[in-house]
Design a protein around this motif. Structure first.
Motif, mmCIF file in Angstrom:
data_model
loop_
_atom_site.group_PDB
_atom_site.id
_atom_site.type_symbol
_atom_site.label_atom_id
_atom_site.label_comp_id
_atom_site.label_asym_id
_atom_site.label_seq_id
_atom_site.Cartn_x
_atom_site.Cartn_y
_atom_site.Cartn_z
ATOM 1 N N LEU A 105 0.376 -1.422 0.181
ATOM 2 C CA LEU A 105 -0.492 0.071 -0.210
ATOM 3 C C LEU A 105 0.676 1.523 0.042
ATOM 4 N N PRO A 106 0.643 2.722 -1.110
ATOM 5 C CA PRO A 106 1.567 3.289 -1.118
ATOM 6 C C PRO A 106 0.770 4.352 -0.248
ATOM 7 N N PRO A 107 1.395 5.754 0.494
ATOM 8 C CA PRO A 107 1.233 6.152 1.151
ATOM 9 C C PRO A 107 0.539 7.552 0.729
ATOM 10 N N VAL A 108 -1.050 7.940 1.259
ATOM 11 C CA VAL A 108 -2.235 8.828 0.729
ATOM 12 C C VAL A 108 -1.501 10.095 0.275
ATOM 13 N N PRO A 109 -1.637 10.457 -0.481
ATOM 14 C CA PRO A 109 -0.557 11.551 -1.050
ATOM 15 C C PRO A 109 -1.293 12.448 -0.246
ATOM 16 N N LEU A 110 -0.294 13.767 0.766
ATOM 17 C CA LEU A 110 -1.719 14.995 1.653
ATOM 18 C C LEU A 110 -2.061 15.698 1.267
ATOM 19 N N TRP A 111 -1.827 16.320 -0.625
ATOM 20 C CA TRP A 111 -2.639 16.688 -1.275
ATOM 21 C C TRP A 111 -4.120 16.017 -1.262
ATOM 22 N N ARG A 112 -4.069 15.058 -1.615
ATOM 23 C CA ARG A 112 -5.218 14.751 -2.033
ATOM 24 C C ARG A 112 -6.551 14.611 -0.427
ATOM 25 N N LEU A 113 -5.282 13.927 0.894
ATOM 26 C CA LEU A 113 -6.004 14.355 2.179
ATOM 27 C C LEU A 113 -6.707 15.475 2.278
ATOM 28 N N PHE A 114 -5.707 16.513 1.890
ATOM 29 C CA PHE A 114 -6.805 17.762 2.376
ATOM 30 C C PHE A 114 -7.300 17.878 1.196
ATOM 31 N N GLY A 115 -7.638 17.641 -0.079
ATOM 32 C CA GLY A 115 -8.943 18.368 -0.926
ATOM 33 C C GLY A 115 -9.841 17.567 -0.377
ATOM 34 N N GLU A 116 -9.636 16.346 0.231
ATOM 35 C CA GLU A 116 -10.819 15.479 0.761
ATOM 36 C C GLU A 116 -11.298 15.995 1.273
ATOM 37 N N GLY A 117 -10.450 16.862 2.556
ATOM 38 C CA GLY A 117 -11.064 16.970 3.881
ATOM 39 C C GLY A 117 -11.847 18.388 3.528
ATOM 40 N N MET A 118 -11.500 19.247 2.216
ATOM 41 C CA MET A 118 -11.924 20.335 2.125
ATOM 42 C C MET A 118 -13.453 20.007 1.593
ATOM 43 N N LEU A 119 -12.885 19.150 0.452
ATOM 44 C CA LEU A 119 -14.442 19.570 -0.140
ATOM 45 C C LEU A 119 -15.193 18.815 0.542
ATOM 46 N N THR A 120 -15.392 17.467 1.808
ATOM 47 C CA THR A 120 -15.522 17.113 2.658
ATOM 48 C C THR A 120 -16.982 18.782 3.604
ATOM 49 N N ASN A 121 -16.163 19.287 3.621
ATOM 50 C CA ASN A 121 -16.451 20.562 4.213
ATOM 51 C C ASN A 121 -17.373 21.096 3.142
ATOM 52 N N ILE A 122 -16.740 21.571 2.133
ATOM 53 C CA ILE A 122 -17.366 22.397 1.212
ATOM 54 C C ILE A 122 -18.768 22.148 1.221
ATOM 55 N N LEU A 123 -18.719 20.669 0.770
ATOM 56 C CA LEU A 123 -20.793 19.666 0.379
ATOM 57 C C LEU A 123 -21.588 19.605 1.396
ATOM 58 N N ASN A 124 -20.759 20.019 2.403
ATOM 59 C CA ASN A 124 -21.587 20.099 3.985
ATOM 60 C C ASN A 124 -23.031 21.337 3.887
#
Length: 210
Positions: A105-124
């Motif tokens: 399993l490769p590490p999840v890119p930080l930019w993707r984790l940042f983007g997912e957190g941002m989208l989760t918040n924006i889409l609420n």
């Protein structure tokens, strides 16, 4: 801008609200438990980015559309719930891959984790409505441009929330670090994370405008 005396009630209210467990804190805990402290920090700053977007929208009046348009509210809510379900599916697949080949399993890119957190918040849309209802209570029209005061207060509120989420991240990482070495426990942490995302999706889907 608001003076220090009028800011104290805001600071107290903001801290109390940010310490109350909610969707953002739950999301950060889930990310940290399954992917580590760095992932939790990235998710926390992603949520902060989403909150800044909501603050800007509130400052310039765009969030008022969500407050008065049932169609816009339902659209954003549906997108947010669907995205959370997608994250739940990804967590389940990650748990399956971890069990099959832990070292692959490769590490999840930080930019993707940042983007997912941002989208989760924006889409609420509940976040947009909350900011739209909360921040104007501390605005003084005589103290300067209202939009600038909302941006200023929103930034302070966001700093408080990000600090709380980062503290939660470190606490969760300390506990999860003892468990992550086990493949079996790691798989169950991913399943628990998926369950959390499904719960957040259901909560968002059932949310109503106030």
């Amino acid at each position: 801008m608001p003076d220090l005396a009028s800011l104290w009630p805001f600071f107290v209210a903001a801290l109390a609200l940010n310490l109350t467990p909610g969707a953002d804190m739950t999301y950060v805990i889930a990310r940290t438990a399954t992917q580590g402290r760095t992932a939790g920090i990235a998710a926390s700053f992603g949520i902060a980015g989403g909150s800044l977007v909501h603050t800007a929208l509130a400052a310039f009046g765009v969030s008022a559309i969500l407050a008065h348009s049932e169609g816009a509210f339902l659209t954003v809510k549906a997108l947010g719930a669907a995205y959370l379900l997608y994250l739940a599916w990804k967590a389940l697949m990650s748990g399956t891959a971890r069990a099959a080949a832990p070292a692959a399993l490769p590490p999840v890119p930080l930019w993707r984790l940042f983007g997912e957190g941002m989208l989760t918040n924006i889409l609420n849309p509940k976040v947009a409505l909350f900011i739209l209802a909360f921040l104007p209570q501390f605005v003084d029209p005589a103290a300067g441009p209202v939009w600038l005061q909302i941006l200023f207060l929103g930034t302070l509120f966001n700093i408080s929330g990000t600090t709380v989420n980062c503290i939660v991240t470190f606490s969760t990482a300390a506990a999860a670090g003892l468990l992550r070495g086990s493949v079996g426990l790691g798989r169950w942490l991913n399943r628990l994370s998926a369950l959390v995302f499904v719960g957040l999706a259901i909560r968002l889907a059932l949310a109503e405008r106030r």
